[in-house]
Design a protein around this motif. Sequence first.
Motif, mmCIF file in Angstrom:
data_model
loop_
_atom_site.group_PDB
_atom_site.id
_atom_site.type_symbol
_atom_site.label_atom_id
_atom_site.label_comp_id
_atom_site.label_asym_id
_atom_site.label_seq_id
_atom_site.Cartn_x
_atom_site.Cartn_y
_atom_site.Cartn_z
ATOM 1 N N VAL A 169 48.292 48.905 37.571
ATOM 2 C CA VAL A 169 47.250 47.933 37.245
ATOM 3 C C VAL A 169 47.778 46.517 37.417
ATOM 4 N N ALA A 170 49.005 46.312 36.969
ATOM 5 C CA ALA A 170 49.604 44.983 37.104
ATOM 6 C C ALA A 170 49.773 44.609 38.573
ATOM 7 N N GLU A 171 50.107 45.599 39.399
ATOM 8 C CA GLU A 171 50.322 45.333 40.823
ATOM 9 C C GLU A 171 49.037 44.894 41.507
ATOM 10 N N ILE A 172 47.930 45.578 41.192
ATOM 11 C CA ILE A 172 46.676 45.197 41.842
ATOM 12 C C ILE A 172 46.164 43.873 41.280
ATOM 13 N N GLN A 173 46.364 43.653 40.000
ATOM 14 C CA GLN A 173 45.955 42.370 39.420
ATOM 15 C C GLN A 173 46.754 41.224 40.029
ATOM 16 N N ASN A 174 48.051 41.446 40.230
ATOM 17 C CA ASN A 174 48.885 40.411 40.849
ATOM 18 C C ASN A 174 48.444 40.135 42.280
ATOM 19 N N ALA A 175 48.058 41.205 43.006
ATOM 20 C CA ALA A 175 47.602 41.022 44.385
ATOM 21 C C ALA A 175 46.333 40.183 44.427
ATOM 22 N N ILE A 176 45.455 40.424 43.461
ATOM 23 C CA ILE A 176 44.212 39.653 43.413
ATOM 24 C C ILE A 176 44.480 38.220 42.983
ATOM 25 N N ASN A 177 45.319 38.047 41.958
ATOM 26 C CA ASN A 177 45.632 36.694 41.495
ATOM 27 C C ASN A 177 46.326 35.871 42.575
ATOM 28 N N ALA A 178 47.084 36.558 43.443
ATOM 29 C CA ALA A 178 47.754 35.872 44.550
ATOM 30 C C ALA A 178 46.832 35.713 45.752
ATOM 31 N N LYS A 179 45.603 36.196 45.615
ATOM 32 C CA LYS A 179 44.597 36.109 46.677
ATOM 33 C C LYS A 179 45.097 36.712 47.985
ATOM 34 N N GLN A 180 45.661 37.915 47.839
ATOM 35 C CA GLN A 180 46.182 38.606 49.018
ATOM 36 C C GLN A 180 45.074 39.268 49.842
ATOM 37 N N ALA A 181 43.843 39.297 49.317
ATOM 38 C CA ALA A 181 42.721 39.891 50.036
ATOM 39 C C ALA A 181 41.572 38.901 50.097
ATOM 40 N N VAL A 182 40.777 39.013 51.145
ATOM 41 C CA VAL A 182 39.618 38.126 51.284
ATOM 42 C C VAL A 182 38.371 38.735 50.651
ATOM 43 N N ALA A 183 38.430 40.032 50.332
ATOM 44 C CA ALA A 183 37.284 40.691 49.704
ATOM 45 C C ALA A 183 37.759 41.924 48.963
ATOM 46 N N VAL A 184 37.011 42.304 47.940
ATOM 47 C CA VAL A 184 37.236 43.549 47.214
ATOM 48 C C VAL A 184 36.021 44.435 47.446
ATOM 49 N N SER B 174 35.059 52.307 36.209
ATOM 50 C CA SER B 174 35.858 52.594 35.020
ATOM 51 C C SER B 174 36.304 51.258 34.437
ATOM 52 N N PRO B 175 36.843 51.251 33.222
ATOM 53 C CA PRO B 175 37.360 49.985 32.685
ATOM 54 C C PRO B 175 38.370 49.314 33.607
ATOM 55 N N VAL B 176 39.191 50.117 34.258
ATOM 56 C CA VAL B 176 40.198 49.559 35.169
ATOM 57 C C VAL B 176 39.530 48.877 36.355
ATOM 58 N N THR B 177 38.563 49.561 36.985
ATOM 59 C CA THR B 177 37.929 48.956 38.160
ATOM 60 C C THR B 177 37.058 47.764 37.773
ATOM 61 N N ARG B 178 36.463 47.817 36.591
ATOM 62 C CA ARG B 178 35.700 46.648 36.135
ATOM 63 C C ARG B 178 36.608 45.435 35.987
ATOM 64 N N ASN B 179 37.816 45.659 35.471
ATOM 65 C CA ASN B 179 38.771 44.555 35.335
ATOM 66 C C ASN B 179 39.196 44.013 36.695
ATOM 67 N N VAL B 180 39.314 44.912 37.671
ATOM 68 C CA VAL B 180 39.643 44.472 39.031
ATOM 69 C C VAL B 180 38.532 43.575 39.561
ATOM 70 N N ARG B 181 37.295 44.003 39.351
ATOM 71 C CA ARG B 181 36.165 43.199 39.814
ATOM 72 C C ARG B 181 36.135 41.837 39.125
ATOM 73 N N THR B 182 36.335 41.834 37.829
ATOM 74 C CA THR B 182 36.316 40.568 37.084
ATOM 75 C C THR B 182 37.396 39.626 37.588
ATOM 76 N N ALA B 183 38.583 40.169 37.835
ATOM 77 C CA ALA B 183 39.679 39.339 38.332
ATOM 78 C C ALA B 183 39.348 38.766 39.700
ATOM 79 N N ALA B 184 38.721 39.583 40.538
ATOM 80 C CA ALA B 184 38.350 39.098 41.873
ATOM 81 C C ALA B 184 37.354 37.956 41.758
ATOM 82 N N GLU B 185 36.351 38.131 40.925
ATOM 83 C CA GLU B 185 35.340 37.085 40.766
ATOM 84 C C GLU B 185 35.952 35.811 40.195
ATOM 85 N N GLN B 186 36.877 35.953 39.265
ATOM 86 C CA GLN B 186 37.535 34.776 38.685
ATOM 87 C C GLN B 186 38.367 34.024 39.723
#
Length: 341
Positions: free
Chosen positions: A269-284, A292-304
Amino acid sequence: MTSRRRAASTALAGLAATAVALTACGTGEQAAPGADDKIKVVASTSVWGSVVQAVGGDAVEVESIVSDPSADPHSYESTPQDAAKVTDAHLVVFNGGGYDEFIEQILGSGNQKPTVEAVKDEHEGEQNGHEGHGDQPAAPEEHGHEGHGDQPAAPEEHGHEGHDHSVNEHVWYDLHVVHEVADQVATELGKLQPAKAEQFRQAAGQFEAEVGALEGKVGEIAAANQGKPVIVTEPVAHYLVEAAGLQDVTPQSFVKAIEAETDPSAAAVAEIQNAINAKQAVAVIYNPQTESPVTRNVRTAAEQNQIQVVEMTETLPEGKTYVQWMDTQIAALQNALNQNR
């Protein structure tokens, strides 16, 4: 995801390019329809039901067992009513590859009838097969999709670097596969009502032209966005991502956990959150049907982080055809990528 329904050791040989394995058996417990009767078709999901409807038109009566837009077909448990529908059908169309295993189980319990299967596990077919489904040869090993334009042949293995996607059953996101299913449906409907065989063939051709237009749009995405990185919460749209020339950079630890049907570890979870926070992807790319709670958190991080989120689902929204649904999703992906130019 790719192993929710079966151990990952079950290999689907050449899955995306294999496209269709057709098994035709006896008429089973349902007599063939009369010339003026509607052909009763059972589809495992609304995706394949829509394809059948496009080919069969007014000549078919289609029942899709999983049609709820919020349902997850991976975890669907069939009922005696479902088995009765299959028994009464003249033709059964399903995904295969273990995705809609409930259909395979019903067919394996003596419901012998014509079927169209979008994916055929050759090893399973050799060992188990649906007895009485005929002596059709295994799907060929080489599949160049001849006749589908200038698209390159799909590679034999569809794993992104470091990811094991060799067993990915979401083949309705491979537009070549959908072409082939439409062809096979037309063939089987034509056998059931020979007088309308040409009508079915022409309808399949029209449907395939519409799918071809979708392929053109995917080609435009690939031409403009080759190699752009994306993250996926589940590889439901793997074949579309691949055809669009995008690079799936989802951390391997996260992918492995999702595919193993386990909760990702804190490290994953930390690895994917770090990838998103580092903006390593242009889209999710996000599948709300397996949220799931995990994927919802991924989405929230992407939007943030102002990373575009593109929803891609497993079944059709209510009131949409396959082509309409896929066109909307492809357009959403294109718009998301355009935001990052």
